[in-house]
Every structure is written in C-alpha cells, then in structure tokens.
Design an enzyme around this catalytic site. Structure first.
Site, PDB file in Angstrom:
ATOM      1  N   LYS A  13       0.835  -1.207   0.000  1.00 52.51           N
ATOM      2  CA  LYS A  13       0.000   0.000   0.000  1.00 52.51           C
ATOM      3  C   LYS A  13       0.871   1.260   0.000  1.00 52.51           C
ATOM      4  O   LYS A  13       0.629   2.179  -0.770  1.00 52.51           O
ATOM      5  CB  LYS A  13      -0.923   0.028   1.230  1.00 52.51           C
ATOM      6  N   ARG A 123      11.835  -5.065   4.898  1.00 50.70           N
ATOM      7  CA  ARG A 123      11.528  -3.643   4.729  1.00 50.70           C
ATOM      8  C   ARG A 123      12.407  -2.779   5.640  1.00 50.70           C
ATOM      9  O   ARG A 123      12.662  -3.113   6.790  1.00 50.70           O
ATOM     10  CB  ARG A 123      10.053  -3.392   5.077  1.00 50.70           C
ATOM     11  N   ARG A 156      11.306  -1.079  11.148  1.00 45.51           N
ATOM     12  CA  ARG A 156      10.235  -0.695  12.056  1.00 45.51           C
ATOM     13  C   ARG A 156      10.107  -1.738  13.156  1.00 45.51           C
ATOM     14  O   ARG A 156      10.227  -2.933  12.883  1.00 45.51           O
ATOM     15  CB  ARG A 156       8.911  -0.621  11.293  1.00 45.51           C
ATOM     16  N   ARG A 167       0.212  -8.887  13.702  1.00 45.39           N
ATOM     17  CA  ARG A 167      -0.479  -7.975  12.780  1.00 45.39           C
ATOM     18  C   ARG A 167      -1.255  -8.753  11.721  1.00 45.39           C
ATOM     19  O   ARG A 167      -2.335  -8.356  11.298  1.00 45.39           O
ATOM     20  CB  ARG A 167       0.539  -7.045  12.095  1.00 45.39           C
TER      21      ARG A 167
HETATM   22  P1  AMP Z   1       0.580   0.549   9.140  1.00 48.21           P
HETATM   23  O1  AMP Z   1       1.748   1.428   8.892  1.00 48.21           O
HETATM   24  O2  AMP Z   1      -0.607   0.872   8.276  1.00 48.21           O
HETATM   25  O3  AMP Z   1       0.928  -0.916   9.135  1.00 48.21           O
HETATM   26  O4  AMP Z   1       0.076   0.878  10.646  1.00 48.21           O
HETATM   27  C1  AMP Z   1       0.935   0.741  11.747  1.00 48.21           C
HETATM   28  C2  AMP Z   1       0.129   0.682  13.034  1.00 48.21           C
HETATM   29  O5  AMP Z   1      -0.652   1.889  13.196  1.00 48.21           O
HETATM   30  C3  AMP Z   1      -0.898  -0.447  13.116  1.00 48.21           C
HETATM   31  O6  AMP Z   1      -0.326  -1.677  13.505  1.00 48.21           O
HETATM   32  C4  AMP Z   1      -1.859   0.127  14.167  1.00 48.21           C
HETATM   33  O7  AMP Z   1      -1.304   0.020  15.476  1.00 48.21           O
HETATM   34  C5  AMP Z   1      -1.905   1.593  13.799  1.00 48.21           C
HETATM   35  N1  AMP Z   1      -2.971   1.839  12.802  1.00 48.21           N
HETATM   36  C6  AMP Z   1      -2.793   2.170  11.508  1.00 48.21           C
HETATM   37  N2  AMP Z   1      -3.988   2.285  10.882  1.00 48.21           N
HETATM   38  C7  AMP Z   1      -4.936   2.019  11.827  1.00 48.21           C
HETATM   39  C8  AMP Z   1      -6.366   1.953  11.809  1.00 48.21           C
HETATM   40  N3  AMP Z   1      -7.086   2.180  10.690  1.00 48.21           N
HETATM   41  N4  AMP Z   1      -7.009   1.641  12.953  1.00 48.21           N
HETATM   42  C9  AMP Z   1      -6.331   1.415  14.082  1.00 48.21           C
HETATM   43  N5  AMP Z   1      -4.991   1.427  14.173  1.00 48.21           N
HETATM   44  C10 AMP Z   1      -4.285   1.733  13.058  1.00 48.21           C
END
Ligand code: AMP
Length: 216
Positions: A13, A123, A156, A167
């Site tokens: 994404k 990554r 990360r 996750r």
């Molecule tokens: P990402 O970079 O999209 O993988 O997001 C990293 C972290 O941010 C996730 O593991 C969640 O802890 C938090 N997060 C991101 N998007 C959301 C969402 N839509 N709802 C709740 N937590 C989120």
C-alpha cells in the site's frame, strides 16, 4: 480521484500510495505514517497510540477516526491504512457524507502470506523522511542510508517477526467482513499485488479509465 487502498501489512500500500500520489498529484493520507510521526514527536496523540502500535494492535476507533476527519478535505486523496474494519468503514462513510464527498473505489491489494513475510521482514524505512526500501527488492544505493535525504534506514519495530505474526492475525480477523462491506456497495476492486510495483500500479489505474501510464 478518491481511492481507498486496502490490504495486509506488507501488501505494498505504501509503495502504491507513493506512485499514485506522485503521478496524479493527489494527496496521500497514510494513517500509519501520521501516527508514527505523532509518536516520534512525543505529542499527546502519540502518547495515546504508542503502546498499541508497538504491540501490533489496532488503535481504538474513536482515536483514529478523529485523525481521519481532520485530514480529509474536498481535495482528492489516496487513503492508506484506513478503514481496517467495518466500524471504521461506516465511520468513514459518515465523515465523507458530512463533507458532501464520495469516493471512487476501494482497491484491495491481494498478496500471498509468504510474500508478505518476505516483504515485511526485509523492509527498511528512513528514520527522517519515511521513504521505504527493501534489503533485496529495493535496496538503497549506500547500505543503511536513505537515497533521498541521507537519513539512517531502520527496521520498524512492528516489522520484527513476532509482531508481524500478530499484525497478520489482526488483519485476517477484520478483513473478510471489510471486503464484503465494499463488495456489497459495488466499490471493491481486487488487484493481484504479488507482482512488481509498476504492474500493480497499471492494474490499479486500469479501473479508472485514465489510459496507459508508465511511472517507474
Ligand atoms: P501501518 O503502517 O498501516 O501498518 O500501521 C501501523 C500501526 O498503526 C498499526 O499496527 C496500528 O497500530 C496503527 N494503525 C494504523 N492504521 C490504523 C487503523 N485504521 N485503525 C487502528 N490502528 C491503526
């Protein structure tokens, strides 16, 4: 252009947001990036979300929906990382309705589990400008150094193997009903995202009748 990008962590994404926003000059709204910046700045919001993020858990809906509401205006957008469940999708619908806006499509980037693990564990992200790299597929010119700003590349915390697993479980639990939600509204497009970024980009763009594009 208003697009929602759906897909597991590591489905690409972030890469597609970058390509789509550069190409079409629309705004990318990446919720994970926004939250990481808040944690880095030690802001009150960052303090509230830090632990959830470190654990690979979703931040409560009422917190993230406020962030989204603040970031959506009447410009086009590519939304990445939100919604992640049906209640967030309903909230997004009401945010858009209140602003008299609609969106074009929800694009689901479909990737096999093996591919996700390979992508996430390799990554690396720039500590300074957030640019994304991969140790094998997209290495930086100088190891550990960002091509764009010279910042340090790091892994990360939530890309460590034990958090990746968590996750993935969180993602699977919510994803099927989220896809049904958009399918029922005739908004869902599924794109095979096991391929190279350029091919995935072309497959996304095909759905919008913008003709042929090359970006990489
Ligand atoms: P990402 O970079 O999209 O993988 O997001 C990293 C972290 O941010 C996730 O593991 C969640 O802890 C938090 N997060 C991101 N998007 C959301 C969402 N839509 N709802 C709740 N937590 C989120």
């Amino acid at each position: 252009m208003r697009i929602i990008l759906l897909g597991a962590p590591g489905s690409g994404k972030g890469t597609q947001v970058k390509i789509l926003t550069d190409h079409f000059k629309v705004r990318g709204i990446s919720l994970g990036d926004i939250l990481r910046q808040e944690v880095k700045r030690n802001s009150p919001l960052g303090g509230k979300v830090k632990e959830y993020m470190q654990e690979g858990l979703l931040v409560p809906d009422e917190i993230v929906s406020l962030v989204i509401e603040e970031n959506i205006n009447n410009e086009g957008f590519i939304l990445d990382g939100y919604p992640r469940n049906v209640s967030q999708a309903e909230k997004l619908e009401s945010i858009l309705n209140n602003k008299n806006l609609s969106f074009d499509k929800a694009i689901y980037l479909d990737v096999s589990e093996n591919m996700l693990i390979t992508r996430l564990s390799g990554r690396r992200v720039c500590k300074v400008c957030n640019a994304n790299y991969h140790v094998k597929n997209m290495p930086s010119e100088r190891e550990g150094i960002c091509n764009i700003c010279g910042g340090e590349l790091i892994q990360r915390n939530d890309d460590k193997p034990e958090v990746i697993k968590k996750r993935w479980v969180v993602f699977q639990k919510e994803n099927a009903s989220l896809m049904d939600y958009y399918r029922q509204r005739d908004k869902l497009v599924i794109v095979d995202a096991n391929k190279e970024a350029e091919e995935v980009f072309q497959a996304i763009v095909k759905n919008f009748n913008y003709g042929k594009h090359s970006c990489l």
